[in-house]
Design a protein around this motif. Structure first.
Motif, mmCIF file in Angstrom:
data_model
loop_
_atom_site.group_PDB
_atom_site.id
_atom_site.type_symbol
_atom_site.label_atom_id
_atom_site.label_comp_id
_atom_site.label_asym_id
_atom_site.label_seq_id
_atom_site.Cartn_x
_atom_site.Cartn_y
_atom_site.Cartn_z
ATOM 1 N N ALA A 9 4.613 1.481 -5.119
ATOM 2 C CA ALA A 9 4.468 0.051 -4.884
ATOM 3 C C ALA A 9 5.590 -0.371 -3.952
ATOM 4 O O ALA A 9 6.758 -0.097 -4.228
ATOM 5 C CB ALA A 9 4.534 -0.719 -6.195
ATOM 6 N N TRP A 29 0.663 1.179 -2.478
ATOM 7 C CA TRP A 29 0.198 -0.195 -2.665
ATOM 8 C C TRP A 29 1.211 -1.122 -2.014
ATOM 9 O O TRP A 29 2.357 -1.204 -2.451
ATOM 10 C CB TRP A 29 0.070 -0.541 -4.136
ATOM 11 N N LYS A 46 -2.837 -4.391 -10.968
ATOM 12 C CA LYS A 46 -3.394 -3.196 -10.311
ATOM 13 C C LYS A 46 -3.251 -1.961 -11.202
ATOM 14 O O LYS A 46 -4.151 -1.126 -11.255
ATOM 15 C CB LYS A 46 -2.731 -2.975 -8.944
#
Length: 128
Positions: A9, A29, A46
């Motif tokens: 992330a 992400w 997510k």
């Protein structure tokens, strides 16, 4: 990257790094918030959509505080050892002094002795 699937992330737009991670089988992400930090609420959503039902975070004081401020902490595990670290030791949460986070009221559910140490388990009792 051997083992469990890798998810990164980030707020980065560094295409070569992203491509390198993806080439090795990882997922990237890109989920920035308005402050150009990883949007923790979007990240948790997510992860849930990806089938992650439980997440353990061993982080520093800044991320710990951000998770608390976003009311994303269900449980805190604190290990206490009979070791004196002094004033320069890092705290658990980088929060301003005298702040009360009304959305994060914890209750101690369990205290276990583990050898010379203790484990304190506290649950978030505030509604989500």
């Amino acid at each position: 990257f051997a083992g469990a699937p890798l998810i990164v992330a980030t707020t980065s737009e560094d295409a070569p790094k992203i491509n390198a991670i993806e080439k090795l089988g990882g997922q990237v992400w890109q989920i920035p918030n308005a402050n150009h930090q990883v949007d923790l609420r979007v990240l948790m959503q997510k992860l849930a959509e990806s089938g992650v039902n439980e997440l353990h975070v061993e982080a520093g004081a800044i991320l710990n505080a951000a998770l608390l401020e976003a009311n994303l902490v269900d449980e805190i595990l604190v290990y206490i050892a009979p070791t004196i670290l002094g004033n320069n030791a890092r705290g658990l949460f980088a929060l301003p002094e005298k702040i009360v986070l009304p959305g994060n009221q914890f209750r101690i559910d369990d205290i276990q002795k583990l050898g010379e140490d203790f484990l304190v388990r506290a649950q978030n009792k505030s509604p989500r």
